[in-house]
Design a protein around this motif. Structure first.
Motif, short mmCIF file in Angstrom:
data_model
loop_
_atom_site.label_atom_id
_atom_site.label_comp_id
_atom_site.label_asym_id
_atom_site.label_seq_id
_atom_site.Cartn_x
_atom_site.Cartn_y
_atom_site.Cartn_z
N ALA A 1 20.07 -53.30 46.72
CA ALA A 1 18.92 -53.64 45.87
C ALA A 1 18.92 -55.15 45.61
O ALA A 1 19.98 -55.75 45.41
N ILE A 2 17.74 -55.74 45.62
CA ILE A 2 17.57 -57.16 45.33
C ILE A 2 16.67 -57.29 44.11
O ILE A 2 15.54 -56.81 44.11
N ALA A 3 17.19 -57.91 43.06
CA ALA A 3 16.38 -58.19 41.87
C ALA A 3 15.67 -59.52 42.10
O ALA A 3 16.32 -60.56 42.27
N SER A 4 14.36 -59.50 42.12
CA SER A 4 13.61 -60.72 42.45
C SER A 4 12.36 -60.82 41.60
O SER A 4 11.63 -59.85 41.42
N ASP A 5 12.14 -62.03 41.07
CA ASP A 5 10.89 -62.32 40.37
C ASP A 5 10.14 -63.46 41.04
O ASP A 5 9.20 -64.01 40.48
N GLY A 6 10.60 -63.83 42.25
CA GLY A 6 9.94 -64.89 42.99
C GLY A 6 10.27 -66.29 42.52
O GLY A 6 9.68 -67.26 43.00
N SER A 7 11.23 -66.43 41.60
CA SER A 7 11.55 -67.75 41.06
C SER A 7 12.55 -68.47 41.95
O SER A 7 13.16 -67.90 42.85
N ARG A 8 12.77 -69.75 41.68
CA ARG A 8 13.73 -70.53 42.45
C ARG A 8 15.15 -70.07 42.16
O ARG A 8 16.06 -70.31 42.96
N VAL A 9 15.39 -69.42 41.02
CA VAL A 9 16.72 -68.90 40.72
C VAL A 9 17.03 -67.70 41.60
O VAL A 9 18.16 -67.51 42.07
N ALA A 10 16.03 -66.86 41.87
CA ALA A 10 16.24 -65.65 42.65
C ALA A 10 16.32 -65.93 44.14
O ALA A 10 17.01 -65.22 44.88
N ALA A 11 15.62 -66.95 44.61
CA ALA A 11 15.53 -67.21 46.05
C ALA A 11 16.87 -67.46 46.73
O ALA A 11 17.16 -66.87 47.78
N PRO A 12 17.76 -68.31 46.20
CA PRO A 12 19.02 -68.56 46.90
C PRO A 12 19.91 -67.33 47.02
O PRO A 12 20.77 -67.27 47.90
N ALA A 13 19.73 -66.35 46.13
CA ALA A 13 20.57 -65.16 46.18
C ALA A 13 20.41 -64.42 47.50
O ALA A 13 21.38 -63.88 48.04
N VAL A 14 19.18 -64.38 48.02
CA VAL A 14 18.95 -63.68 49.29
C VAL A 14 19.66 -64.40 50.43
O VAL A 14 20.28 -63.79 51.30
N THR A 15 19.61 -65.72 50.42
CA THR A 15 20.30 -66.51 51.44
C THR A 15 21.81 -66.32 51.35
O THR A 15 22.50 -66.14 52.36
N ASP A 16 22.35 -66.33 50.13
CA ASP A 16 23.79 -66.18 49.95
C ASP A 16 24.28 -64.78 50.30
O ASP A 16 25.48 -64.59 50.50
N ALA A 17 23.36 -63.82 50.35
CA ALA A 17 23.75 -62.43 50.62
C ALA A 17 23.57 -62.04 52.07
O ALA A 17 23.55 -60.85 52.40
#
Length: 330
Positions: free
Chosen positions: A211-227
């Motif tokens: 599961a990916i928690a995302s609100d489209g913010s710049r804080v959430a974006a790097p998490a997808v790359t790091d994962a």
């Protein structure tokens, strides 16, 4: 004179064209054929050259030794996740270095110097036990393990762990011991790398649905790359967005993220949910568990000012109440 020079040039040309030419390996033409990565590398390096195996990524787990040591379940989970990612692991025991107290009264009434020595000895014993358990588990699961010991005062052991963590691709943190919260904050916000929080109550055996928690913010974006290492092994992905909890800059950001994962060849769905009458971290973790996810990915919000952390609500809740493995990226 001109006739002699012309005749000499004709003889040289005849000899050049008549002599057999050594056939050069046609590497470019061979590699133009569609081949697998392994075959392509073999052609590029030649059939008689030995290829060096690509090194495995190395992950990192800091282990608390005092006052409440990390559990062997936390050690086992760190090794299990490293195994799932085909990664090596470095385990670091954080031993307590307690400064002496210069007080005649404390020596007379409490015998503090001896108590300090006993506490440091106990810390070292816990560290040795945890590293030995890690060695046995790693050997049983064929995970390459290296170990180390770092000593420091209790107040700065988190910073010590963060300094070591900067040299590794990913970090695993687990347990509910006293000091785990401090350690997690220091590593998540001080190492500049993603950290996987592992709950002590459950054994981590697979992470198939993510599961990916995302609100489209710049804080959430790097998490997808790091994962990337996790997402590349996912059997399915749920993109969870809490709506009506705060204004969203881009309302269809979750669906766009799910579409990008489907484009990468993974089954992915957008799951919009409404904020319940409970903390946001609890809502996200509960929804991830209901979807069947074994891992929640989210961006960590926080910064340090005069050693006091200002942490976002979802990050704060996950650090305080961990219900499933959570990858925090800052």
């Amino acid at each position: 004179m001109c006739r002699m020079r012309g005749r000499a040039e004709a003889i040289v040309e005849t000899a050049r064209t008549a002599a057999p030419t050594a056939r050069q390996p046609d590497v470019g033409r061979a590699c133009a054929q569609p081949r697998s990565g392994a075959c392509r590398k073999a052609h590029l390096h030649g059939p008689h050259l030995k290829r060096e195996p690509s090194p495995s990524p190395q992950t990192f787990v800091p282990l608390i030794t005092y006052p409440d040591p990390s559990s062997e379940t936390a050690v086992a989970n760190a090794i299990s996740v490293s195994k799932l990612l085909d990664a090596d692991l470095h385990a670091l025991a954080l031993e307590a270095d307690i400064p002496p107290v210069s007080s005649g009264l404390s020596r007379l009434l409490l015998n503090l110097p001896e108590m300090i020595l006993d506490a440091e000895k106990l810390s070292a014993q816990h560290g040795a036990r945890l590293l030995a358990a890690a060695g046995e588990r790693a050997k049983a699961t064929a995970v390459a393990l290296t170990t180390g010991v770092a000593r420091g005062q209790l107040a700065v052991l988190g910073e010590t762990a963060a300094e070591h963590a900067r040299y590794f691709g990913s970090r695993w943190l687990g347990g509910r011991q006293h000091g785990t919260r401090m350690l997690a904050e220091a590593v998540v916000f001080g190492a500049g790398r993603p950290a996987l929080l592992l709950p002590e109550e459950m054994a981590v055996e697979k992470l198939g649905h993510i599961a990916i928690a995302s609100d489209g913010s710049r804080v959430a974006a790097p998490a997808v790359t790091d994962a990337r290492a996790f997402l590349g092994r996912a059997s399915a992905i749920s993109v969870i967005t809490v709506i009506e909890e705060k204004p969203l800059k881009e309302k269809n950001a979750g669906e766009r993220l799910a579409a990008s994962r489907r484009h990468s060849g993974c089954e992915a769905a957008f799951v919009p949910i409404r904020a319940a009458d409970c903390p946001i971290a609890e809502t996200l973790q509960r929804q991830a568990l209901e979807a069947g996810a074994g891992l929640l990915i989210m961006g960590g919000y926080g910064h340090s000012r005069l050693r006091d952390f200002v942490v976002g609500g979802a990050t704060e809740g996950v650090l305080s109440d961990l219900r499933l493995p959570v990858l925090l990226s800052h």
